[in-house]
Design a protein around this motif. Sequence first.
Motif, mmCIF file in Angstrom:
data_model
loop_
_atom_site.group_PDB
_atom_site.id
_atom_site.type_symbol
_atom_site.label_atom_id
_atom_site.label_comp_id
_atom_site.label_asym_id
_atom_site.label_seq_id
_atom_site.Cartn_x
_atom_site.Cartn_y
_atom_site.Cartn_z
ATOM 1 N N GLY A 53 34.995 40.832 36.991
ATOM 2 C CA GLY A 53 33.696 40.358 36.520
ATOM 3 C C GLY A 53 33.075 39.344 37.460
ATOM 4 O O GLY A 53 33.314 39.355 38.669
ATOM 5 N N VAL A 54 32.276 38.447 36.904
ATOM 6 C CA VAL A 54 31.658 37.413 37.723
ATOM 7 C C VAL A 54 32.492 36.140 37.757
ATOM 8 O O VAL A 54 32.286 35.283 38.623
ATOM 9 C CB VAL A 54 30.229 37.078 37.219
ATOM 10 C CG1 VAL A 54 29.325 38.283 37.339
ATOM 11 C CG2 VAL A 54 30.264 36.567 35.782
ATOM 12 N N LEU A 55 33.453 36.016 36.825
ATOM 13 C CA LEU A 55 34.253 34.792 36.772
ATOM 14 C C LEU A 55 35.445 34.843 37.704
ATOM 15 O O LEU A 55 35.866 33.822 38.253
ATOM 16 C CB LEU A 55 34.748 34.547 35.339
ATOM 17 C CG LEU A 55 33.679 34.298 34.277
ATOM 18 C CD1 LEU A 55 34.333 34.110 32.911
ATOM 19 C CD2 LEU A 55 32.834 33.080 34.635
ATOM 20 N N GLY A 56 36.019 36.029 37.901
ATOM 21 C CA GLY A 56 37.274 36.143 38.633
ATOM 22 C C GLY A 56 38.437 35.936 37.675
ATOM 23 O O GLY A 56 38.403 35.067 36.801
ATOM 24 N N LYS A 57 39.465 36.761 37.831
ATOM 25 C CA LYS A 57 40.617 36.711 36.915
ATOM 26 C C LYS A 57 41.920 36.839 37.699
ATOM 27 O O LYS A 57 41.948 37.349 38.827
ATOM 28 C CB LYS A 57 40.561 37.863 35.900
ATOM 29 C CG LYS A 57 39.222 38.133 35.255
ATOM 30 C CD LYS A 57 38.824 37.098 34.252
ATOM 31 C CE LYS A 57 37.649 37.542 33.402
ATOM 32 N NZ LYS A 57 36.550 38.229 34.099
ATOM 33 N N SER A 58 42.993 36.409 37.067
ATOM 34 C CA SER A 58 44.329 36.663 37.593
ATOM 35 C C SER A 58 44.661 38.139 37.380
ATOM 36 O O SER A 58 44.246 38.738 36.379
ATOM 37 C CB SER A 58 45.358 35.802 36.861
ATOM 38 O OG SER A 58 45.014 34.442 36.919
ATOM 39 N N LYS A 59 45.406 38.705 38.319
ATOM 40 C CA LYS A 59 45.762 40.118 38.219
ATOM 41 C C LYS A 59 46.575 40.409 36.962
ATOM 42 O O LYS A 59 46.453 41.485 36.367
ATOM 43 C CB LYS A 59 46.540 40.558 39.452
ATOM 44 C CG LYS A 59 45.688 40.988 40.616
ATOM 45 C CD LYS A 59 44.950 42.280 40.298
ATOM 46 C CE LYS A 59 44.237 42.841 41.514
ATOM 47 N NZ LYS A 59 43.536 44.103 41.203
ATOM 48 N N ARG A 60 47.437 39.468 36.580
ATOM 49 C CA ARG A 60 48.213 39.638 35.352
ATOM 50 C C ARG A 60 48.354 38.295 34.648
ATOM 51 O O ARG A 60 48.565 37.268 35.299
ATOM 52 C CB ARG A 60 49.594 40.230 35.632
ATOM 53 C CG ARG A 60 49.518 41.683 36.072
ATOM 54 C CD ARG A 60 50.845 42.391 36.134
ATOM 55 N NE ARG A 60 50.641 43.771 36.557
ATOM 56 C CZ ARG A 60 51.611 44.663 36.737
ATOM 57 N NH1 ARG A 60 52.870 44.315 36.524
ATOM 58 N NH2 ARG A 60 51.332 45.905 37.112
ATOM 59 N N VAL A 61 48.238 38.342 33.333
ATOM 60 C CA VAL A 61 48.390 37.146 32.505
ATOM 61 C C VAL A 61 49.261 37.502 31.303
ATOM 62 O O VAL A 61 48.985 38.492 30.603
ATOM 63 C CB VAL A 61 47.024 36.619 32.018
ATOM 64 C CG1 VAL A 61 47.213 35.476 31.031
ATOM 65 C CG2 VAL A 61 46.176 36.156 33.197
ATOM 66 N N LEU A 62 50.291 36.724 31.078
ATOM 67 C CA LEU A 62 51.170 36.952 29.931
ATOM 68 C C LEU A 62 50.374 36.783 28.640
ATOM 69 O O LEU A 62 49.729 35.753 28.429
ATOM 70 C CB LEU A 62 52.331 35.956 29.958
ATOM 71 C CG LEU A 62 53.409 36.126 28.880
ATOM 72 C CD1 LEU A 62 54.248 37.374 29.146
ATOM 73 C CD2 LEU A 62 54.303 34.891 28.816
#
Length: 935
Positions: free
Chosen positions: A322-331
């Motif tokens: 998206g526009v925020l950016g995310k971690s590839k994986r999150v528990l």
Amino acid sequence: MAKNWDIEKFKKTARAAAAEGIVLLKNDNNTLPLKKGTKLSVFGRSQMNYYKSGTGSGGMVNVDYVVGIYEALEASKKFKMNLTVRKAYEAFVKENPFDTGIGWAAEPWFQKEMPFSDEFAKKAAEESEVAVFIIGRTAGEDQDNKNEQGSYLLTDEEKASLKKVCEAFSKTIVLLNVGNIIDMKWVEEIGPDAVLYVWQGGQEGGNAVLDVLSGAVTPSGKLSDTIAKDISKYPSTENFGSDKRNFQSEDIYVGYRYFETFDKDSVFYPFGFGLSYTTFDVGIGEFSYDEIEGISLEVLVTNTGDISGKEVVQVYVEAPQGVLGKSKRVLCGFSKTDLLGAGQMQCTCFDIPKYWLSSYDDSGKTKHKSSYVMEKGTYRVYVGTDVRNAELAGEFTLEKTEVICKCEEALAPVKEFERIKPEEALGLCAKVYEKVPTRTLDPNKKRKERLPKALPYTGDKGFKLKDVEEKNVSMEGFIAQLSDSDLCAMMRGEGMCSPKVTAGIAGAFGGVTEKLSDFGIPIGGCSDGPSGIRMDCGTHAFSLPNGTCLACTFNEEINEELFSWEALDLRKNKIDALLGPGMNIHRNPLNGRNFEYFSEDPLLTGKLVSAQLKGMHKYDVTGVIKHFAGNTQEFKRHNVDNVVSERALREIYLKGFEIAVREGGARAIMSTYGPVNGIWTASSYDLLTTILRGEWEYDGIVMTDWWAMGNDEAGAPGNYQNVSAQVRAQNDLNMVNGNAGDNSNGDDLPVALKQGRLTRAELVRSAINICNFLLKTPAYRHMLGEESALDKELAAAVSAEDSKLQDMVKASFDRDEVELDVSKIKVEKGETTAFIINSKHKCMAELELVLRADNQPDVAQLPVSVFQDKNLIKTVTLTGMDKDFKTVTISMNEIFNSNFYLKFYFAQGGLEIKSVKLKMVKNLDEVFKRGPSEL
């Protein structure tokens, strides 16, 4: 009637918990489990000094015993121990005794390792089949780990010795008796066959190691942190350890969130990794996504090996960038199976709410500033046994961005800095940088717009706190009886070692003055710490496995069970609140306090802390979860400003606390020493009122860490006397004061009231929080004279020796020279007499003893040992020839607590004491006003 207190069951639970936290990282050549009768040689200095916990307030538990690793192996009779090797270490330790350091937080992180020759190792290999090499590290408060030998790195001597052992033996097992992860490059360089993190397992830790090595327990611990190839690979390392500002440019990308997104190749062992003696198949059952409820998922786990064992199922989400950016994986979920026999299967169901799948927008890029959102795009859910070994279980797509929770800007930084974010191309994420949004809303303006209202002061109407419980008066009406000075006094917790509560504990709060007590307000007692109860008078308690070990269990059930036993230990010692669990995020492996914290992941931390709180709440005691929030280094922790984005705070550093409040029913919280984004947390309105009490609907108490500062504006200096800022923020208790009624710390509460910087209504608000908390405590019931069957049972379980330590002689050090009542001192053989001294001043002092031998033979040796708190300050030995009174002067440690202990122990009888005097040498009050760290 069923028995509640059963020390053997407590031991068994602690042993099982420590064993479940052990992480097996390597097991080549079927080295483990060890067969019965295996001939073992145990190497490593740490076989002589097992670390049950770290140091400082997180580890100073007086115990009946500690089972070390060697002692457990030897006592089991399961193995044939090489005594020649053992005797060599015993001789070495006689020449190189354990270095305890001098003073608080001064113990070295490691002890000198024994050098030996190639021939020594080869001879041991001729006599034994397997080598066990134990590497030990402690850690603790007020001092960080360092990227140096003997701390994060192995020493040259440790590596040389381990290399000799590995070359001589066909099978070598390395046990890491440490509080937190260390550098692991040596595993590839030297090549031991098996490696296990056995952590600091508390007083039953050695038995837990025995259980795993022998195969009585199949290892099921999983890493609660990512182990990278080098400390430089952690993105936080660059900005760790500053003495002024700690810019957290890595933002939400902490631990595996960073490595899985940007740098997978720099990982030795991924988050959630841990081997077993058996094998498991993890199958995916039904998967569904509901627009209201979130994800539902079934996971089928089958033991495909020949040995019984447990497995941890871990669920991760990959959200669209998206526009925020995310971690590839999150528990977003985890669960540990039951003990599965060969061929057994268990179905585990997960219901994961949308809140755990959302991200916080602190910038407004999604057009929903200050909100948790799920951005449009495809969400993929992975299931496996660690963050790397996780397969796609299902996916769903959102056609438009959804607002999951609308919040309010709070605790945003005032200093501009840059943070990393991913830029995705061809499935790979490159690091780019963006400016962090800074504060637009003034928390002081919020506070003024939202001032509470209170009933006018009524004077004493005859109501007691019991009348609130019985609904004869509202809490507001009850508190209206208290004068301004009464309210100010209630904000001041007393300690350390207040004589008004259980001897040796950290603090007292509530009805700490005679007037407050007359209103029927009980005095609550709290004690360190996360690894078990610390009582500085010497009373014994049970030492628990450290926080990281318990995190690596990934087991909510055993954490809850263990802390239900801890609750009984608290009740037995008449303590209402344990100063723990510690639950700050492992931002960097060098944080010296990581041993008492849990993990780099907030969900794992929050869920396990919630389980511990639930265990304590079964017996009406609680934990004071700490340190709220952002305590990521020990160096300069009173002053260093943690500069971090609002998004990282909410998604990483506050999230575990939020879970503990919402799911664990947290009743008490401790703020940190230092500032976050320019505001000392103890005086942060946004942290303690806007977020904690407003958004999370928390209704418990907040207390400062011991001797903490406050400030009024972001960037303004902190001040130990600025308690009014703390109360305005709704930090209810300033810990700690020598005398609440006298305002011994000289806080600004009376002046702030007079000047209008603080309102009576704000004092009332905190008083209500404190009284509501106390109504739920055993202290309240004890004040009413209500002794339950449980109280009677636990009172009977207190040992005779601990009972003596609780029965103390009270004295006041209120002049330059004070004489103690020597008629109270028992001088017979084996007797201990303890004085609790209330000191009016912070000072340097000396103790003067006048004593002689009482009609003894000339050859008689008559020692008396004098302890200040738990530290031996002098052993004085007279002989039978000392028939005339002799004056002995003993220099004491600095007195900076308002209450301290003097204990006299007589190994032999035969001494006569004429007088004991305390004499002030130097007044330190002015130094203390600049802060305890100046002493």
